[in-house]
Write a protein that holds these residues in place. Structure first.
Motif, short mmCIF file in Angstrom:
data_model
loop_
_atom_site.label_atom_id
_atom_site.label_comp_id
_atom_site.label_asym_id
_atom_site.label_seq_id
_atom_site.Cartn_x
_atom_site.Cartn_y
_atom_site.Cartn_z
N LEU A 126 -22.72 -13.08 -14.45
CA LEU A 126 -22.15 -14.28 -15.06
C LEU A 126 -20.96 -14.77 -14.23
O LEU A 126 -20.10 -13.98 -13.84
CB LEU A 126 -21.67 -13.98 -16.48
N TYR A 127 -20.94 -16.06 -13.96
CA TYR A 127 -19.82 -16.72 -13.28
C TYR A 127 -19.28 -17.80 -14.20
O TYR A 127 -20.04 -18.58 -14.77
CB TYR A 127 -20.29 -17.37 -11.97
N VAL A 128 -17.96 -17.83 -14.34
CA VAL A 128 -17.30 -18.85 -15.15
C VAL A 128 -16.23 -19.50 -14.28
O VAL A 128 -15.36 -18.80 -13.74
CB VAL A 128 -16.67 -18.26 -16.43
N LYS A 129 -16.32 -20.82 -14.14
CA LYS A 129 -15.36 -21.59 -13.34
C LYS A 129 -15.21 -21.01 -11.93
O LYS A 129 -14.11 -20.88 -11.41
CB LYS A 129 -14.01 -21.65 -14.04
N GLY A 130 -16.35 -20.64 -11.34
CA GLY A 130 -16.34 -20.15 -9.97
C GLY A 130 -15.98 -18.70 -9.80
O GLY A 130 -16.02 -18.18 -8.69
N GLU A 131 -15.64 -18.01 -10.88
CA GLU A 131 -15.22 -16.61 -10.79
C GLU A 131 -16.30 -15.70 -11.36
O GLU A 131 -16.87 -15.98 -12.41
CB GLU A 131 -13.93 -16.39 -11.60
N PHE A 132 -16.54 -14.58 -10.66
CA PHE A 132 -17.49 -13.58 -11.15
C PHE A 132 -16.88 -12.87 -12.34
O PHE A 132 -15.76 -12.38 -12.28
CB PHE A 132 -17.81 -12.59 -10.02
N VAL A 133 -17.61 -12.83 -13.45
CA VAL A 133 -17.14 -12.16 -14.66
C VAL A 133 -17.71 -10.75 -14.74
O VAL A 133 -16.99 -9.78 -14.94
CB VAL A 133 -17.52 -12.96 -15.93
N GLY A 134 -19.04 -10.61 -14.58
CA GLY A 134 -19.66 -9.30 -14.65
C GLY A 134 -21.09 -9.39 -15.13
O GLY A 134 -21.66 -10.48 -15.24
N GLY A 135 -21.65 -8.24 -15.43
CA GLY A 135 -23.02 -8.15 -15.93
C GLY A 135 -23.03 -8.07 -17.45
O GLY A 135 -22.02 -8.31 -18.11
N SER A 136 -24.16 -7.69 -18.01
CA SER A 136 -24.30 -7.74 -19.47
C SER A 136 -23.41 -6.73 -20.18
O SER A 136 -22.91 -7.01 -21.27
CB SER A 136 -25.76 -7.57 -19.89
N ASP A 137 -23.17 -5.55 -19.58
CA ASP A 137 -22.30 -4.57 -20.24
C ASP A 137 -20.87 -5.10 -20.34
O ASP A 137 -20.23 -5.00 -21.38
CB ASP A 137 -22.30 -3.24 -19.48
N ILE A 138 -20.39 -5.68 -19.24
CA ILE A 138 -19.04 -6.24 -19.23
C ILE A 138 -18.97 -7.43 -20.18
O ILE A 138 -18.00 -7.59 -20.93
CB ILE A 138 -18.62 -6.64 -17.80
N MET A 139 -20.02 -8.27 -20.18
CA MET A 139 -20.05 -9.40 -21.11
C MET A 139 -19.95 -8.91 -22.55
O MET A 139 -19.21 -9.48 -23.35
CB MET A 139 -21.34 -10.21 -20.93
N MET A 140 -20.69 -7.85 -22.88
CA MET A 140 -20.69 -7.32 -24.24
C MET A 140 -19.31 -6.77 -24.61
O MET A 140 -18.79 -7.07 -25.69
CB MET A 140 -21.75 -6.22 -24.39
N GLU A 141 -18.70 -6.03 -23.69
CA GLU A 141 -17.36 -5.49 -23.95
C GLU A 141 -16.36 -6.62 -24.16
O GLU A 141 -15.53 -6.57 -25.08
CB GLU A 141 -16.89 -4.62 -22.78
N MET A 142 -16.41 -7.64 -23.30
CA MET A 142 -15.49 -8.76 -23.41
C MET A 142 -15.74 -9.55 -24.70
O MET A 142 -14.80 -10.01 -25.35
CB MET A 142 -15.61 -9.67 -22.19
N PHE A 143 -17.02 -9.71 -25.06
CA PHE A 143 -17.37 -10.43 -26.29
C PHE A 143 -16.80 -9.69 -27.49
O PHE A 143 -16.16 -10.29 -28.35
CB PHE A 143 -18.89 -10.55 -26.40
N GLU A 144 -17.02 -8.37 -27.53
CA GLU A 144 -16.55 -7.58 -28.67
C GLU A 144 -15.03 -7.58 -28.76
O GLU A 144 -14.47 -7.50 -29.85
CB GLU A 144 -17.09 -6.15 -28.58
N ALA A 145 -14.34 -7.68 -27.62
CA ALA A 145 -12.88 -7.70 -27.61
C ALA A 145 -12.31 -9.11 -27.82
O ALA A 145 -11.10 -9.28 -27.91
CB ALA A 145 -12.37 -7.13 -26.28
N GLY A 146 -13.21 -10.12 -27.87
CA GLY A 146 -12.76 -11.49 -28.06
C GLY A 146 -12.29 -12.16 -26.76
O GLY A 146 -11.82 -13.28 -26.78
N GLU A 147 -12.45 -11.46 -25.63
CA GLU A 147 -11.98 -11.99 -24.35
C GLU A 147 -12.95 -13.03 -23.77
O GLU A 147 -12.51 -13.99 -23.13
CB GLU A 147 -11.80 -10.86 -23.33
#
Length: 103
Positions: A74-95
């Motif tokens: 996943l890329y947001v505003k030109g920056e690499f965010v991560g894969g699905s595990d990182i997305m899930m962790e960030m989602f659960e943390a509200g980030e």
């Protein structure tokens, strides 16, 4: 920079949110891509998706581009965010929600 790298850079820079994935949002071809799509859909995020299974140069090039070995990515505003595990962790943390709310 290789042709694939330039194409990836162009896609990432010209779309606010991009998900490089296996398959399409309607028909994800792996569980991790499916989870990434589910998170973005749950957040009502508009995003561009790139099916790496349709382009082998992009499939291998994206791993070099991000220096990240797995797909989805996943890329947001030109920056690499991560894969699905990182997305899930960030989602659960509200980030993750915060990334999209920053306008």
């Amino acid at each position: 920079m290789s042709d694939a790298q330039s194409r990836i850079a162009e896609i990432v820079q010209s779309n606010p949110v991009v998900l490089f994935m296996k398959g399409t949002p309607l028909f994800p071809q792996c569980g991790f891509s499916s989870r990434a799509v589910a998170i973005l859909d749950h957040l009502n995020v508009t995003y561009e998706s790139v099916d790496v299974l349709q382009d082998l140069e992009i499939r291998s090039g994206i791993k070099e581009f991000s220096e990240w070995p797995t797909i989805p990515q996943l890329y947001v505003k030109g920056e690499f965010v991560g894969g699905s595990d990182i997305m899930m962790e960030m989602f659960e943390a509200g980030e993750l929600q915060g990334l999209f709310a920053e306008g």
